[in-house]
Design a protein around this motif. Sequence first.
Motif, PDB file in Angstrom:
ATOM      1  N   LEU A   1       0.856  -1.190   0.000  1.00  0.00           N
ATOM      2  CA  LEU A   1       0.000   0.000   0.000  1.00  0.00           C
ATOM      3  C   LEU A   1       0.890   1.237   0.000  1.00  0.00           C
ATOM      4  O   LEU A   1       1.078   1.877   1.023  1.00  0.00           O
ATOM      5  CB  LEU A   1      -0.877  -0.004   1.251  1.00  0.00           C
ATOM      6  CG  LEU A   1      -2.190  -0.750   1.150  1.00  0.00           C
ATOM      7  CD1 LEU A   1      -2.825  -0.859   2.528  1.00  0.00           C
ATOM      8  CD2 LEU A   1      -3.143  -0.048   0.198  1.00  0.00           C
TER       9      LEU A   1
ATOM     10  N   ARG B   1       1.596   2.559  -6.347  1.00  0.00           N
ATOM     11  CA  ARG B   1       0.288   2.417  -6.985  1.00  0.00           C
ATOM     12  C   ARG B   1       0.197   3.352  -8.197  1.00  0.00           C
ATOM     13  O   ARG B   1      -0.327   2.979  -9.234  1.00  0.00           O
ATOM     14  CB  ARG B   1      -0.852   2.735  -6.006  1.00  0.00           C
ATOM     15  CG  ARG B   1      -0.951   1.843  -4.782  1.00  0.00           C
ATOM     16  CD  ARG B   1      -1.135   0.385  -5.088  1.00  0.00           C
ATOM     17  NE  ARG B   1      -2.437   0.062  -5.661  1.00  0.00           N
ATOM     18  CZ  ARG B   1      -2.716  -1.124  -6.211  1.00  0.00           C
ATOM     19  NH1 ARG B   1      -1.793  -2.074  -6.267  1.00  0.00           N
ATOM     20  NH2 ARG B   1      -3.911  -1.357  -6.708  1.00  0.00           N
ATOM     21  N   SER B   2       0.701   4.560  -8.040  1.00  0.00           N
ATOM     22  CA  SER B   2       0.675   5.491  -9.166  1.00  0.00           C
ATOM     23  C   SER B   2       1.547   4.977 -10.299  1.00  0.00           C
ATOM     24  O   SER B   2       1.174   5.038 -11.472  1.00  0.00           O
ATOM     25  CB  SER B   2       1.175   6.870  -8.738  1.00  0.00           C
ATOM     26  OG  SER B   2       0.304   7.399  -7.786  1.00  0.00           O
TER      27      SER B   2
ATOM     28  N   ALA C   1       2.312   1.926 -10.925  1.00  0.00           N
ATOM     29  CA  ALA C   1       1.647   0.777 -11.539  1.00  0.00           C
ATOM     30  C   ALA C   1       0.560   1.254 -12.501  1.00  0.00           C
ATOM     31  O   ALA C   1       0.430   0.760 -13.621  1.00  0.00           O
ATOM     32  CB  ALA C   1       1.062  -0.124 -10.463  1.00  0.00           C
ATOM     33  N   ALA C   2      -0.223   2.242 -12.049  1.00  0.00           N
ATOM     34  CA  ALA C   2      -1.293   2.768 -12.901  1.00  0.00           C
ATOM     35  C   ALA C   2      -0.702   3.349 -14.184  1.00  0.00           C
ATOM     36  O   ALA C   2      -1.203   3.094 -15.285  1.00  0.00           O
ATOM     37  CB  ALA C   2      -2.088   3.833 -12.153  1.00  0.00           C
ATOM     38  N   ASP C   3       0.366   4.131 -14.030  1.00  0.00           N
ATOM     39  CA  ASP C   3       0.975   4.750 -15.207  1.00  0.00           C
ATOM     40  C   ASP C   3       1.499   3.700 -16.174  1.00  0.00           C
ATOM     41  O   ASP C   3       1.489   3.887 -17.389  1.00  0.00           O
ATOM     42  CB  ASP C   3       2.129   5.672 -14.786  1.00  0.00           C
ATOM     43  CG  ASP C   3       1.616   6.882 -14.021  1.00  0.00           C
ATOM     44  OD1 ASP C   3       0.394   7.136 -14.093  1.00  0.00           O
ATOM     45  OD2 ASP C   3       2.416   7.557 -13.348  1.00  0.00           O
ATOM     46  N   ALA C   4       1.969   2.592 -15.618  1.00  0.00           N
ATOM     47  CA  ALA C   4       2.554   1.559 -16.469  1.00  0.00           C
ATOM     48  C   ALA C   4       1.477   0.643 -17.061  1.00  0.00           C
ATOM     49  O   ALA C   4       1.783  -0.236 -17.854  1.00  0.00           O
ATOM     50  CB  ALA C   4       3.551   0.738 -15.664  1.00  0.00           C
ATOM     51  N   GLY C   5       0.234   0.852 -16.650  1.00  0.00           N
ATOM     52  CA  GLY C   5      -0.820  -0.033 -17.136  1.00  0.00           C
ATOM     53  C   GLY C   5      -0.763  -1.394 -16.462  1.00  0.00           C
ATOM     54  O   GLY C   5      -1.126  -2.411 -17.041  1.00  0.00           O
ATOM     55  N   LEU C   6      -0.297  -1.402 -15.227  1.00  0.00           N
ATOM     56  CA  LEU C   6      -0.133  -2.656 -14.503  1.00  0.00           C
ATOM     57  C   LEU C   6      -1.324  -2.836 -13.567  1.00  0.00           C
ATOM     58  O   LEU C   6      -1.521  -2.043 -12.652  1.00  0.00           O
ATOM     59  CB  LEU C   6       1.175  -2.598 -13.697  1.00  0.00           C
ATOM     60  CG  LEU C   6       1.581  -3.842 -12.952  1.00  0.00           C
ATOM     61  CD1 LEU C   6       1.844  -4.983 -13.924  1.00  0.00           C
ATOM     62  CD2 LEU C   6       2.832  -3.567 -12.130  1.00  0.00           C
ATOM     63  N   ASP C   7      -2.117  -3.883 -13.806  1.00  0.00           N
ATOM     64  CA  ASP C   7      -3.327  -4.096 -13.022  1.00  0.00           C
ATOM     65  C   ASP C   7      -2.976  -4.869 -11.755  1.00  0.00           C
ATOM     66  O   ASP C   7      -3.161  -6.067 -11.680  1.00  0.00           O
ATOM     67  CB  ASP C   7      -4.336  -4.867 -13.866  1.00  0.00           C
ATOM     68  CG  ASP C   7      -5.699  -4.865 -13.230  1.00  0.00           C
ATOM     69  OD1 ASP C   7      -5.839  -4.306 -12.134  1.00  0.00           O
ATOM     70  OD2 ASP C   7      -6.622  -5.428 -13.837  1.00  0.00           O
ATOM     71  N   ALA C   8      -2.441  -4.153 -10.791  1.00  0.00           N
ATOM     72  CA  ALA C   8      -1.894  -4.812  -9.602  1.00  0.00           C
ATOM     73  C   ALA C   8      -2.877  -4.782  -8.443  1.00  0.00           C
ATOM     74  O   ALA C   8      -3.539  -3.778  -8.216  1.00  0.00           O
ATOM     75  CB  ALA C   8      -0.601  -4.123  -9.193  1.00  0.00           C
ATOM     76  N   SER C   9      -2.949  -5.881  -7.707  1.00  0.00           N
ATOM     77  CA  SER C   9      -3.738  -5.879  -6.475  1.00  0.00           C
ATOM     78  C   SER C   9      -2.874  -5.316  -5.352  1.00  0.00           C
ATOM     79  O   SER C   9      -1.731  -4.944  -5.564  1.00  0.00           O
ATOM     80  CB  SER C   9      -4.228  -7.284  -6.145  1.00  0.00           C
ATOM     81  OG  SER C   9      -3.137  -8.103  -5.801  1.00  0.00           O
ATOM     82  N   VAL C  10      -3.486  -5.249  -4.182  1.00  0.00           N
ATOM     83  CA  VAL C  10      -2.785  -4.672  -3.032  1.00  0.00           C
ATOM     84  C   VAL C  10      -2.436  -5.780  -2.057  1.00  0.00           C
ATOM     85  O   VAL C  10      -3.214  -6.710  -1.881  1.00  0.00           O
ATOM     86  CB  VAL C  10      -3.697  -3.626  -2.341  1.00  0.00           C
ATOM     87  CG1 VAL C  10      -3.147  -3.241  -0.982  1.00  0.00           C
ATOM     88  CG2 VAL C  10      -3.860  -2.408  -3.229  1.00  0.00           C
ATOM     89  N   PHE C  11      -1.264  -5.692  -1.445  1.00  0.00           N
ATOM     90  CA  PHE C  11      -0.948  -6.621  -0.358  1.00  0.00           C
ATOM     91  C   PHE C  11      -0.635  -5.819   0.891  1.00  0.00           C
ATOM     92  O   PHE C  11       0.247  -4.965   0.891  1.00  0.00           O
ATOM     93  CB  PHE C  11       0.245  -7.503  -0.721  1.00  0.00           C
ATOM     94  CG  PHE C  11       0.706  -8.366   0.439  1.00  0.00           C
ATOM     95  CD1 PHE C  11      -0.096  -9.394   0.914  1.00  0.00           C
ATOM     96  CD2 PHE C  11       1.918  -8.131   1.075  1.00  0.00           C
ATOM     97  CE1 PHE C  11       0.310 -10.182   1.986  1.00  0.00           C
ATOM     98  CE2 PHE C  11       2.330  -8.920   2.153  1.00  0.00           C
ATOM     99  CZ  PHE C  11       1.524  -9.944   2.600  1.00  0.00           C
ATOM    100  N   ASN C  12      -1.411  -6.118   1.931  1.00  0.00           N
ATOM    101  CA  ASN C  12      -1.168  -5.509   3.226  1.00  0.00           C
ATOM    102  C   ASN C  12      -1.029  -6.666   4.201  1.00  0.00           C
ATOM    103  O   ASN C  12      -1.983  -7.398   4.430  1.00  0.00           O
ATOM    104  CB  ASN C  12      -2.358  -4.618   3.600  1.00  0.00           C
ATOM    105  CG  ASN C  12      -2.227  -4.027   4.993  1.00  0.00           C
ATOM    106  OD1 ASN C  12      -1.280  -4.335   5.716  1.00  0.00           O
ATOM    107  ND2 ASN C  12      -3.169  -3.192   5.361  1.00  0.00           N
TER     108      ASN C  12
END
Lengths: 296, 430, 467
Positions: free
Chosen positions: C73, C78-79, C81-92
């Motif tokens: 998190l 996250r930004s 990943a978004a810019d790279a077009g990477l559909d990533a989930s979150v790990f906490n």
Amino acid sequence: MATRELQGPPGIIPLYAKAALPMIPGASALPFVPGSGKDVPDLELVLPEVTFDPAALAAYNRVCGFTLRDDVPSTYIHVLAFPLHMALMAEPNFPFGAVGLVHVNNTITQHRPVSVSETLSIKVTASKLRPHAKGKQFDMVAQAKAGRTIVWEGVSTYLRLGKGDPSAKKPKGEELADPPVSATWKLQGGLGRKYAAASGDRNPIHLYDLTAKPLGFNKAIIHGMWTKARCLAALESVLPEAYKVDVQFRKPIPLPSKVTFGEEITKDGIRFAVKNARKGTPHLDGTVVQVPAKKR
Amino acid sequence: MTPSVRRVAVIGGNRIPFARSNGPYAHASNSDMLAAALDGLIERYNLQGEKIGEMAAGAVLKHPRDRDLTREVVLGSKLAPETPAFDVQQACGTGLEAVILIANKIALGQIDSGIAGGVDTTSDAPLALNDDLREILLDANRTPDTAGRLKLLTRLRPGMVVPAIPANEEPRTGLSMGEHCAIMASEWGITREAQDALTIRSHDHLAAAYDRGWQDDLMTSYLGLERDQNLRPGSTLEKLGKLKPVFGGPEGTMTAANSTPLSDGASTVLLASEEWAKARNLPILAYITESQTAAVDFVHKREGLLMAPAYAMPTMLDRAGLTLQDFDVYEIHEAFAAQVLCTLAAWEDPVFCKERLGRDKPLGSIDTEKMNINGGSLAAGHPFAATGGRIVAGLAKELSDRGSGRGVISICAAAGQGVVAILESAGGAK
Amino acid sequence: MSQDLYTQIVNSPPGGFIAKRVGLPQPTTLDRYRPGQPLVSGTVLVGAAPGGRLAGAIAATLAAANAEVATTLDADLRSAAADAGLDASVFNPEAGGDRRFKALVFDATGISDSTELVELQKFFHPSVRKVQSSGRVVVLGTPPEDTKTPREHTAQRALEGFTRSLGKEIGKGSTVQLVYVAPGAEDLIGSTLRFFVSPKSAYVSGQVARVSAGLPVPADIDWEKPLAGKTALVTGASRGIGEAIIETLARDGANVVGLDIPQLGEDLKKVTDRLDGEAIELDITSDDAPKVIADFFKGRGVDIVVHNAGVTRDRTLAKMPEDRWQSVLDINLSSEERINDALLKAKAINAGGRIIGVSSMAGIAGNRGQTNYATSKAGVIGMVQSMAPVLAKSDITINAVAPGFIETQMTAAMPIAVREPGRRLNSMNQGGLPIDVAETIAWFASSGSTGLTGNVVRVCGQMLLGA
């Protein structure tokens, strides 16, 4: 008049046993067996704290066709009062046993709807014996109060077949046409047992053909109060908030049966009738009239 | 001819208190409860004998015998029997979807008034005949001769008497909704503490709403219940922290407290055109101005089962020309605390908003002080189809109390669906 | 070459039962790459110390690889990943759930002080237990010499102790690497990150790779065929590791030229024919060899030169005659230098070319009876280090692999007392396969590896010997 307060509703089965004893010849001479009195006892039975069990109410509503609303059907309060009818008839000085009595008329007045969460006090007395064309009749008069307000009243007229008094015959009123049929009901063979379980009225004439026979019926018959309740369920969307519903029980309905329900709604009230679907035998006639509503 | 579109007014609602499964409503059927909720609505708005344009309602767990459940309830009610009715079913979205359907008809001028509702019982759940037994009986019915029928009977096995109980599980994944939500919670990094905190807040806010009498004109008591049975105000993180997880394995974060319990209950909402309301002197609480449904492919595309509202929301906001921050009140259905928190996290997340929603910027955060301010499903309970009506009526009242403002509703539903809607105060959006 | 017998036995149910009871090492069957399979068969978890500069490059690489990704998190991640077009989930880690990861990638470039090294603990402590077998851990840092302050230098140098130790304790066939990425070389990490998160690096662990500034990575690179259109020369290609190398380069799209001594000409021909390649039968120590090779590529050019040919002539030094010494040095080192010089002089190595040497663990750690061999192989390391800056002017990179215990005919012939310790004394509890060496060479050779030069990477399963 003497008043006796009961701690809870008396058990019905022992009452029926007691009520049946006068059928045995000579038994009425025994001090604890009803049948010794000349008139109905001058006694008032009271259940001071009557609450509703939603599960029992739901079962009753299901068998009679009522929706389980927050307000209880007016006929259900009769069910709560009925053990007092039986207890009164089981009094030793009651003039005859309950078994064999014929329920000929029932009138209920709902002064206002009663919520399932209310607590009522119910009292029952019997009216004086009076002549009937086919024997003797008397009333069981029940009254339900919420606090000090009378919210419900019920009058059940029972007939003891015997030596009648033709002069007691009601003058024939204006012959009304049968109300138009709006529904056909199929009453299953086990309906009497279902209603017996839901209402607590386990009179053997309603249970099995075998138990009905000794009491003079070829087949088990459905409770008159089921038929009345079923009629009110059919009319639930058109019943006023406060009303008086009066029914005459005509010929008993043997089980199983197919019957018709007829209704006629006018500005003066509702007329309704239950007849045999095939032969047209009259089973029940009734009326509903609006009465002034009391405030909740 | 393009039909003109009218404003749709929320006049009010009525529901019965929600009960826990096998509690006070154990013996009440769906039609009983819906009738009870409708009775109160009729009473409150003097609808006795009124011919309503149409009523739409539904139940998620519905008995086969309840064909035309809603119409039957109308027939047993004091409404004019000429009131048409139909059943709706969209899992937990049923209630709000029913509102939307009625609202759309009013907007299009097809009807002037309508009632939307929903009901569910998990106590009086429909048990189906065991499928194997059902097939044998149907085969027997199709077999003309006795010998053939007797032969069919040899297929009977003792296990077949066990009825099929409707399972709270997704047919395509075999996972329960809670298990699906546990996966979402993990994928969105939602902590136990955040879920428990949301849970405590939900109970405390609902209790406060009852205490100040706010619920009085939203509810009529039923079978002795006067408040939602699940309500337990005054809990603490410490107390809730002791509960064992029920979903997501031993390391899971979802407990019986931060998930909604199985519940019984019903709700109704009265909608109308402005003219209809005016003709009857009925005050308008709010207007329904927008709505949207969406669905996700949770089977093949790694979507969270309960994430569809996150998709429905931006579509609706774009059409309304609003941002997520343009609301005074947020009603986010608390199926699970984790679902609410996942949805909020998704709207804040650049990855989700870009990759899944195709937006350059995240929708952003909301002020959670404006969310579920009169309590949510975690406290009230969640009789599936009844939740939408509870929320619409409550939000309309809240917006009316404020005199102005705008509120948004978000409801997640099984099978990867979501329903959202916007309400505006009768006093104006701002 | 398949697994050794011991690994097969302990991976059978009864064998595994016994091995567990008597405390024998239980080597994991390592995942190895097969063409067409995804780069990572599982989720890659990405984390970062605050202030890192590689989030964008990591996200872009993983997005291009269609990897399934989760991130911590972290707003920057996250930004990115978004810019790279990477559909990533979150790990906490506090959110529970049964999450498993195939690879952990941590951007440590933000660590500028030793007190911030705790970010390693914060990220890896909750996630390392969730790593699947044949898992991958990659820590990316800044080369200490490229840091801005002494404190940052210290902290970045410290990373090496972390990765090497984690490599020794992570187990289950998992590998741990440190990649130092020079400022300005961020966009060049693609081939390296891909290699280290993939099964291609099955037997590489505890290594430090350096990515420095270089030519831009071709925009149209096909990561399934990163050598498409390239010509590759592999010496000693007729068998063993050489055969695996030439096969792997051909797999990656190269036009291959195999070279081996005339005595092995028939074997060589079989290999090159199979790969649609060309064969050169030549003794690389002969006087005219450099010229023959240079002439062969004159005009057409060569892109990749893999100096794989090598021999051992083991003897303790006291018993070592000069010819025995000299043949090893000449084949393993001097001939390579001569061939390089001849190719460079003829300008036969294309710009963007790659020279790849094969060193050895003996060249790093030394080995009894191998003074000649170890000298030649340490010389290969010297050659890489000395030539890297020289070749950089011509946009040519030079790197070397240093294999540890690799299962070949040569090692199969070793006496068991020598063979078994060699096989087991590493973090993988097993020997490597020729393909593991070949994959590492293919990584250096890749058109994407423009930022890799001067690297010597061991393919040894993190052998306990040597540094």
